[in-house]
Scaffold this motif. Structure first.
Motif, PDB file in Angstrom:
ATOM      1  N   PRO A  43       0.821  -1.229   0.000  1.00 57.80           N
ATOM      2  CA  PRO A  43       0.000   0.000   0.000  1.00 57.80           C
ATOM      3  C   PRO A  43       0.854   1.279   0.000  1.00 57.80           C
ATOM      4  O   PRO A  43       0.483   2.264  -0.642  1.00 57.80           O
ATOM      5  CB  PRO A  43      -0.819  -0.114   1.286  1.00 57.80           C
ATOM      6  N   GLU A  44       2.009   1.243   0.679  1.00 61.25           N
ATOM      7  CA  GLU A  44       2.904   2.402   0.646  1.00 61.25           C
ATOM      8  C   GLU A  44       3.480   2.603  -0.749  1.00 61.25           C
ATOM      9  O   GLU A  44       3.596   3.734  -1.230  1.00 61.25           O
ATOM     10  CB  GLU A  44       4.042   2.238   1.653  1.00 61.25           C
ATOM     11  N   VAL A  45       3.841   1.501  -1.408  1.00 58.84           N
ATOM     12  CA  VAL A  45       4.360   1.580  -2.778  1.00 58.84           C
ATOM     13  C   VAL A  45       3.299   2.186  -3.688  1.00 58.84           C
ATOM     14  O   VAL A  45       3.584   3.091  -4.480  1.00 58.84           O
ATOM     15  CB  VAL A  45       4.793   0.189  -3.300  1.00 58.84           C
ATOM     16  N   GLU A  46       2.058   1.716  -3.566  1.00 62.03           N
ATOM     17  CA  GLU A  46       0.957   2.261  -4.372  1.00 62.03           C
ATOM     18  C   GLU A  46       0.791   3.758  -4.120  1.00 62.03           C
ATOM     19  O   GLU A  46       0.639   4.536  -5.070  1.00 62.03           O
ATOM     20  CB  GLU A  46      -0.343   1.526  -4.045  1.00 62.03           C
ATOM     21  N   ALA A  47       0.832   4.168  -2.857  1.00 64.27           N
ATOM     22  CA  ALA A  47       0.680   5.581  -2.515  1.00 64.27           C
ATOM     23  C   ALA A  47       1.822   6.419  -3.087  1.00 64.27           C
ATOM     24  O   ALA A  47       1.601   7.526  -3.595  1.00 64.27           O
ATOM     25  CB  ALA A  47       0.607   5.748  -1.001  1.00 64.27           C
ATOM     26  N   ILE A  48       3.041   5.892  -3.023  1.00 67.26           N
ATOM     27  CA  ILE A  48       4.194   6.607  -3.571  1.00 67.26           C
ATOM     28  C   ILE A  48       4.029   6.790  -5.073  1.00 67.26           C
ATOM     29  O   ILE A  48       4.196   7.893  -5.602  1.00 67.26           O
ATOM     30  CB  ILE A  48       5.506   5.857  -3.245  1.00 67.26           C
ATOM     31  N   VAL A  56       0.691   5.810 -18.112  1.00 69.95           N
ATOM     32  CA  VAL A  56      -0.032   4.594 -18.493  1.00 69.95           C
ATOM     33  C   VAL A  56      -0.476   3.857 -17.233  1.00 69.95           C
ATOM     34  O   VAL A  56       0.036   4.105 -16.148  1.00 69.95           O
ATOM     35  CB  VAL A  56       0.850   3.644 -19.352  1.00 69.95           C
ATOM     36  N   ASN A  57      -1.410   2.943 -17.407  1.00 69.19           N
ATOM     37  CA  ASN A  57      -1.781   2.076 -16.290  1.00 69.19           C
ATOM     38  C   ASN A  57      -0.601   1.169 -15.984  1.00 69.19           C
ATOM     39  O   ASN A  57       0.245   0.920 -16.847  1.00 69.19           O
ATOM     40  CB  ASN A  57      -2.999   1.223 -16.654  1.00 69.19           C
ATOM     41  N   TYR A  58      -0.547   0.654 -14.768  1.00 71.06           N
ATOM     42  CA  TYR A  58       0.561  -0.222 -14.391  1.00 71.06           C
ATOM     43  C   TYR A  58       0.092  -1.198 -13.322  1.00 71.06           C
ATOM     44  O   TYR A  58      -0.922  -0.987 -12.665  1.00 71.06           O
ATOM     45  CB  TYR A  58       1.762   0.589 -13.877  1.00 71.06           C
ATOM     46  N   THR A  59       0.841  -2.281 -13.195  1.00 71.53           N
ATOM     47  CA  THR A  59       0.615  -3.235 -12.113  1.00 71.53           C
ATOM     48  C   THR A  59       1.894  -3.337 -11.304  1.00 71.53           C
ATOM     49  O   THR A  59       2.987  -3.087 -11.815  1.00 71.53           O
ATOM     50  CB  THR A  59       0.218  -4.636 -12.642  1.00 71.53           C
ATOM     51  N   ILE A  60       1.733  -3.705 -10.045  1.00 67.90           N
ATOM     52  CA  ILE A  60       2.864  -3.758  -9.122  1.00 67.90           C
ATOM     53  C   ILE A  60       3.084  -5.197  -8.679  1.00 67.90           C
ATOM     54  O   ILE A  60       2.159  -5.855  -8.225  1.00 67.90           O
ATOM     55  CB  ILE A  60       2.593  -2.880  -7.886  1.00 67.90           C
ATOM     56  N   GLU A 163      13.389   8.991  -7.564  1.00 65.69           N
ATOM     57  CA  GLU A 163      14.635   8.916  -6.804  1.00 65.69           C
ATOM     58  C   GLU A 163      14.702   9.945  -5.680  1.00 65.69           C
ATOM     59  O   GLU A 163      15.462   9.793  -4.737  1.00 65.69           O
ATOM     60  CB  GLU A 163      15.841   9.077  -7.731  1.00 65.69           C
ATOM     61  N   LYS A 164      13.887  10.977  -5.753  1.00 64.19           N
ATOM     62  CA  LYS A 164      13.857  11.996  -4.707  1.00 64.19           C
ATOM     63  C   LYS A 164      13.093  11.523  -3.475  1.00 64.19           C
ATOM     64  O   LYS A 164      13.213  12.112  -2.410  1.00 64.19           O
ATOM     65  CB  LYS A 164      13.232  13.280  -5.252  1.00 64.19           C
ATOM     66  N   ASN A 165      12.325  10.446  -3.605  1.00 60.60           N
ATOM     67  CA  ASN A 165      11.547   9.924  -2.494  1.00 60.60           C
ATOM     68  C   ASN A 165      12.468   9.209  -1.506  1.00 60.60           C
ATOM     69  O   ASN A 165      13.296   8.388  -1.905  1.00 60.60           O
ATOM     70  CB  ASN A 165      10.463   8.974  -3.013  1.00 60.60           C
ATOM     71  N   GLU A 166      12.301   9.493  -0.222  1.00 57.42           N
ATOM     72  CA  GLU A 166      13.153   8.907   0.829  1.00 57.42           C
ATOM     73  C   GLU A 166      13.113   7.384   0.858  1.00 57.42           C
ATOM     74  O   GLU A 166      14.104   6.741   1.169  1.00 57.42           O
ATOM     75  CB  GLU A 166      12.716   9.437   2.201  1.00 57.42           C
ATOM     76  N   LYS A 167      11.974   6.775   0.538  1.00 51.75           N
ATOM     77  CA  LYS A 167      11.834   5.319   0.633  1.00 51.75           C
ATOM     78  C   LYS A 167      12.410   4.584  -0.577  1.00 51.75           C
ATOM     79  O   LYS A 167      12.578   3.382  -0.550  1.00 51.75           O
ATOM     80  CB  LYS A 167      10.365   4.944   0.822  1.00 51.75           C
TER      81      LYS A 167
END
Length: 178
Positions: A43-48, A56-60, A163-167
């Protein structure tokens, strides 16, 4: 149809063909490999990812085994310099991220007793990255820009922003062959 209309129509057709040919030869990217900090949840990855303009649409696919470097260490510059002095120290990739460096390691370093001793001696913790594979589109084998792949320039823009995201630790591009 008068002569000017025919010329305009021919020009539009030729321009369309040139654009389609140029687009078919541009480098395309089908997915991103992203390594996130330890304990980052899907869920954090989705939010990021929602915070970035992915066209485009994507899947994780989280916790993917696709990428090699799954382990990392976070350390400030002083610790890094101390590690470099140790004769048993070997790093794979070092990245500067904010006020600290991230050292990416492959799995082969983890069971090595000398390596673990170096970490313990320097009061550093080995962490496991969360590896995600972000597939562009719906999985169709037909690679159409804007449906299931993006142009390299768009993928690089997305990469630079993420890449600017801390996580986010490391991002790789999965290019389409051919």
């Amino acid at each position: 149809m008068n002569k000017i209309s025919k010329v305009v129509l021919v020009f539009i057709v030729i321009l369309t063909i040139v654009i389609l040919i140029k687009q078919s030869h541009e480098v395309k990217v089908a997915a991103l490999f992203i390594q996130f900090e330890n304990e980052t949840t899907e869920p954090e990855v989705e939010a990021i990812l929602e915070n970035y303009d992915i066209p485009v649409n994507y899947t994780i696919d989280c916790n993917s085994n696709i990428s090699r470097g799954k382990y990392y260490i976070k350390a400030d510059e002083d610790k890094i310099n101390e590690l470099r002095k140790d004769e048993n120290w070997t790093s794979v990739v070092e990245l500067k991220k904010g006020n600290y460096n991230i050292i990416m390691l492959s799995a082969e370093f983890v069971p090595d007793e000398n390596f673990l001793t170096v970490l313990e001696k320097n009061n550093l913790q080995l962490k496991k990255a969360v590896v995600c594979y972000i597939h562009f589109g719906n999985g169709s084998p037909d690679r159409v820009v804007g449906k299931n792949c993006v142009l390299e320039k768009d993928a690089i823009r997305i990469k630079n922003e993420l890449e600017k995201n801390e996580k986010v630790l490391i991002i790789g591009l999965d290019y389409i062959q051919g």
